[in-house]
Structures are given as structure tokens and as C-alpha cells.
Design a protein around this motif. Structure first.
Motif, PDB file in Angstrom:
ATOM      1  N   SER A  91       1.794   1.734  -3.007  1.00 16.65           N
ATOM      2  CA  SER A  91       1.261   1.197  -1.587  1.00 16.65           C
ATOM      3  C   SER A  91       2.333   0.391  -0.999  1.00 16.65           C
ATOM      4  O   SER A  91       1.924  -0.412   0.312  1.00 16.65           O
ATOM      5  CB  SER A  91      -0.121   0.460  -2.745  1.00 16.65           C
ATOM      6  OG  SER A  91       0.175   1.184  -3.845  1.00 16.65           O
ATOM      7  N   TYR A  92       3.109  -0.711  -2.068  1.00 17.35           N
ATOM      8  CA  TYR A  92       3.951  -1.273  -1.223  1.00 17.35           C
ATOM      9  C   TYR A  92       5.162  -0.718  -0.795  1.00 17.35           C
ATOM     10  O   TYR A  92       5.664  -1.718  -0.230  1.00 17.35           O
ATOM     11  CB  TYR A  92       3.315  -1.909  -1.887  1.00 17.35           C
ATOM     12  CG  TYR A  92       1.903  -2.491  -3.153  1.00 17.35           C
ATOM     13  CD1 TYR A  92       1.470  -3.910  -1.924  1.00 17.35           C
ATOM     14  CD2 TYR A  92       1.657  -2.571  -3.660  1.00 17.35           C
ATOM     15  CE1 TYR A  92      -0.036  -4.467  -2.567  1.00 17.35           C
ATOM     16  CE2 TYR A  92       0.562  -2.814  -4.689  1.00 17.35           C
ATOM     17  CZ  TYR A  92       0.105  -3.529  -3.442  1.00 17.35           C
ATOM     18  OH  TYR A  92      -1.567  -3.938  -4.124  1.00 17.35           O
ATOM     19  N   ALA A  93       5.595   0.092  -1.630  1.00 14.52           N
ATOM     20  CA  ALA A  93       6.948   0.169  -1.424  1.00 14.52           C
ATOM     21  C   ALA A  93       7.777   1.026  -1.053  1.00 14.52           C
ATOM     22  O   ALA A  93       6.907   2.187  -1.734  1.00 14.52           O
ATOM     23  CB  ALA A  93       7.954  -0.420  -2.281  1.00 14.52           C
TER      24      ALA A  93
ATOM     25  N   LYS B 193      13.939  -0.397  -4.285  1.00 11.45           N
ATOM     26  CA  LYS B 193      12.942  -0.620  -3.903  1.00 11.45           C
ATOM     27  C   LYS B 193      13.327  -1.292  -2.204  1.00 11.45           C
ATOM     28  O   LYS B 193      13.347  -2.190  -2.799  1.00 11.45           O
ATOM     29  CB  LYS B 193      12.340  -1.421  -5.187  1.00 11.45           C
ATOM     30  CG  LYS B 193      11.231  -2.207  -4.661  1.00 11.45           C
ATOM     31  CD  LYS B 193       9.879  -2.098  -6.133  1.00 11.45           C
ATOM     32  CE  LYS B 193       8.678  -2.172  -6.199  1.00 11.45           C
ATOM     33  NZ  LYS B 193       7.914  -1.771  -7.555  1.00 11.45           N
TER      34      LYS B 193
ATOM     35  N   GLU C  40      17.874  -0.662 -11.844  1.00  8.73           N
ATOM     36  CA  GLU C  40      19.214   0.232 -12.140  1.00  8.73           C
ATOM     37  C   GLU C  40      17.771   1.593 -12.577  1.00  8.73           C
ATOM     38  O   GLU C  40      16.870   1.508 -12.218  1.00  8.73           O
ATOM     39  CB  GLU C  40      18.685  -0.257 -14.205  1.00  8.73           C
ATOM     40  CG  GLU C  40      19.523   0.859 -15.259  1.00  8.73           C
ATOM     41  CD  GLU C  40      19.281   0.335 -16.224  1.00  8.73           C
ATOM     42  OE1 GLU C  40      18.383  -0.719 -16.218  1.00  8.73           O
ATOM     43  OE2 GLU C  40      20.000   0.236 -17.310  1.00  8.73           O
TER      44      GLU C  40
END
Ligand SMILES: Nc1ncnc2c1ncn2[C@@H]1O[C@H](COP(=O)(O)OP(=O)(O)OP(=O)(O)O)[C@@H](O)[C@H]1O
Length: 358
Positions: A157-159, A176, A222
Motif C-alpha cells: 500500500s505504501y511502497a 523499497k 538485504e
């Protein structure tokens, strides 16, 4: 923690964001061929090895190829189990797992060379450009020592999370990318990155670097090549994990949570936010996505968040009664219990919450 990367210029291209809803609607069945690996035999014939979801294959001298379909698309990873390693796009990899992209070639020393042709490119690549590992001509974005490729690993939803290449460490990473909102408090925007930067545990997804420009925040993480735990459970051939494997995953999850709770941080996550470090049975897991994580998590909060199916009863009550709160750390233990139940039964509690009808 790596040194801070340099800032991006405003004119550099930025990825368009993928709606997780549209990605979710493109579901493939287990028998669908996702990729072909083309090789030329000693007598000049070309042969194709096909790869579909949930059916890993081992070729030549032990590199194993896996496919996971996740909510954000398909991940094809190659795990080297051989003694000599293999050559991916001219670079040697050994005893590690990498993500394979369309057009990548890998050579098994003293044996064959394979080229990867992806069948469902729209699910592999959300953007036009394609980047080969360590091929600096085709990068999408340069972020200090990291190259952010056009290969989308997943989105929420954010990224959006893109495959990245660490040009000095010669390894793959995940980037991200979070869209910044005008007028937002920088400290608030950096909350997830700041929390993660101070955490060092084998079961917690590590941050390598953080950067921002006026439009986006970039967190270099990572890389986990095995997909997420939710997908692992739901695509498992037996439709549930055996007790031993569930116990092994749960042990790691509790170790990661204990590490967080010792630092008074709650994760407030779900199986989609638990990633498999590399593909295959009895995976090493990492707790990821600290977007909802909360420091000082021994204090009661009135701000309820997270997925309802994983909320403890007091969290659901707090949704209805705004004056009631709940505490993050016990809520993590509850959601770990729900995750254990899901691993053993493949039943994912689906609670529909309607205001006034709890
Ligand atoms: N370190 C990583 N390695 C590989 N893939 C990753 C990594 N981190 C995230 N992903 C992929 O990207 C997807 C989205 O990432 P993430 O969950 O952090 O985004 P989000 O917008 O915060 O999600 P949410 O909607 O749950 O808040 C994950 O589901 C996973 O498939």
C-alpha cells in the motif's frame, strides 16, 4: 550500515507505482509455464527447460531454479548448491541465491550456458526498461554504490520494491521506494528506516543504506529471494507445512520478535511481511516491512493498525471503542500464534469488520 548514499538529481527517471490490487488480480495456476531456460547442446540442438510455479527444478551441476508467485508478481530465483559456483551474466556466484531476470544468462562451469526467457513479462517487469545484473548500461537509477533496476519484486500500500545491485559488494539487494507526501514531517517519514538501521539480527531484514530526494524515500535492504511466508504456505504442495517446518519457522519468528521486544519495538506484522531469505523447504525467515512498527511498544496505543485477521481481541475492541487502547508487544505474540495456525492448517482467518456489527 553502509555509508550514506548520495542524493538523486530531480531529473532522473523514477518508477511508476504499481497498484497492488491490479497485480493481485493476475493469478497464475501452478501448471502455468513462467519461464524457459534455453541451452544449446553439444550437437548444436537447442533445448528448452520449462519452469512453472511450485515445481522447482535442478539443472546441470546443482543450481536449482524456483518460482514463487507473490501478490506483486513472479520471482524466479536460482540457488547455487554446487561446489564450483555458476557464472551469472559473466559474474561468478557461489552458494547463494539470486533473482533471475529476462535475458539473463548463466553458465555452469565446464557445462552448459542457459538463457532465461520469461513467459509472463508483464508480471515480472512493471516497467519498460530491463536491467541485467552488473550491466551498467541498462540501469534505471543510480543511487551511490547501488543501481536500482526496473525489476519489481513486489508492491504494497505504501511502497514499491525494486531489485537493486550493489556494485561494490557484487550482490543483489532490494530497494523499497516510498513516495513522499508534501508537507510531511521528515522524522515521521524516516521512522521505518531509522528503526531498521539500528537492528542487526539474522531474522530481521537488514538495511544497507537510506536516501531521499524531493519525491521519494529509498531504503536499500538485504534481498530475500524466496518470496513471502503467506505465498509459501498457500502454494505448498501439501497445502500446509509439516509440524517440523512450522516449528522451525516459528522458532525464528519468535527469536526475531524477542530481539525486537527486548528493544521495546513491536512489529505489528502478518505472514506477508515475513520473507524467506532463499527459496526451498525449511527456509531461513526474516521479519520485514517495519512501516507499522512502533517503538516504546510497552505503552498502550489508541492508534489501531495492522490487518484485522491478526489483531488480538483487545485490538478489535479498540477499533470499535475509540477510548480503548491495546499494547503492541502482546499483539505481536497473538499474531505469531495466528501465523502458526495458518502454517499448520493453511487456513487464513478472514474477519470482516463492520462498524456496529463486530
Ligand atoms: N528485502 C526484500 N527482498 C525481496 N522482496 C522484498 C523485500 N522487501 C519487500 N519485498 C517485496 O515487496 C513487497 C512489498 O513490500 P512491503 O511489504 O515492505 O511494502 P508496503 O507498501 O510497506 O506493504 P504493506 O501494504 O504491507 O504496508 C513485499 O510483499 C515483498 O514481496
Amino acid at each position: 550500515m553502509a555509508s550514506k548514499t548520495r542524493s538523486l538529481g530531480p531529473t532522473q527517471p523514477v518508477p511508476s507505482f504499481v497498484s497492488s490490487k491490479s497485480a493481485r488480480s493476475q493469478t497464475l495456476s501452478r501448471s502455468d509455464v513462467c519461464a524457459k531456460f534455453i541451452t544449446t547442446t553439444a550437437d548444436g540442438r537447442t533445448e528448452a527447460i520449462t519452469l512453472s510455479i511450485g515445481k522447482p527444478i535442478t539443472i546441470g551441476r546443482n543450481p536449482s531454479l524456483w518460482v514463487q508467485s507473490s501478490t506483486g508478481g513472479i520471482i524466479i530465483s536460482c540457488q547455487d548448491l554446487s561446489t564450483n559456483g555458476l557464472i551469472l551474466n559473466g559474474h561468478k556466484i557461489r552458494k547463494t541465491s539470486v533473482i533471475v531476470m529476462n535475458g539473463d544468462t548463466f553458465r555452469i562451469p565446464a557445462s552448459q550456458t542457459f538463457q532465461c526467457i520469461l513467459k509472463w513479462r508483464h508480471l515480472h517487469e512493471k516497467h519498460e526498461k530491463h536491467a541485467n545484473m552488473f550491466d551498467s548500461k541498462e540501469f534505471m537509477q543510480d543511487l551511490g554504490r547501488f543501481i536500482i533496476t526496473s525489476h519489481c519484486l513486489g508492491s504494497g500500500s505504501y511502497a514499491t520494491v525494486q531489485l537493486a545491485l550493489d556494485t561494490t559488494g557484487h550482490q543483489q539487494a532490494a530497494c523499497k521506494i516510498i513516495r513522499r507526501k508534501e508537507g510531511n514531517d521528515l522524522r515521521k517519514e524516516m521512522k521505518e528506516a531509522t528503526l531498521l538501521m539500528n537492528l542487526h539480527h539474522p531474522n530481521i531484514n537488514r538495511v544497507y543504506a537510506v536516501d531521499l530526494d524531493p519525491e521519494f524515500l529509498y531504503i536499500i535492504l538485504e534481498l530475500c529471494t524466496g518470496g513471502d511466508l503467506f505465498t509459501y504456505i498457500t502454494t505448498h504442495s501439501k497445502h500446509r507445512l509439516c509440524e517440523g517446518e512450522a516449528k522451525y519457522i516459528m522458532y525464528q519468528l519468535l527469536k526475531g520478535l524477542k530481539y525486537l521486544h527486548d528493544r521495546m519495538i513491536s512489529h505489528r506484522g502478518k505472514p506477508e511481511n515475513i520473507l524467506l531469505f532463499s527459496p526451498g523447504p525449511y527456509p531461513r525467515i526474516q521479519i520485514a516491512d517495519f512501516g507499522l512498527a512502533r517503538p516504546k511498544a510497552y505503552q498502550e496505543t489508541l492508534h489501531v493498525c495492522g490487518t484485522i485477521s491478526y489483531l488480538p481481541p483487545e485490538g478489535i475492541l479498540a477499533l470499535e471503542h475509540k477510548h480503548l487502547g491495546y499494547v503492541g508487544m502482546p499483539a505481536d505474540c497473538w499474531s505469531a500464534g495466528v501465523t502458526l495456525f495458518a502454517m499448520l492448517t493453511c487456513v487464513f482467518c478472514c474477519i470482516c469488520y463492520h462498524k456496529n456489527h463486530t
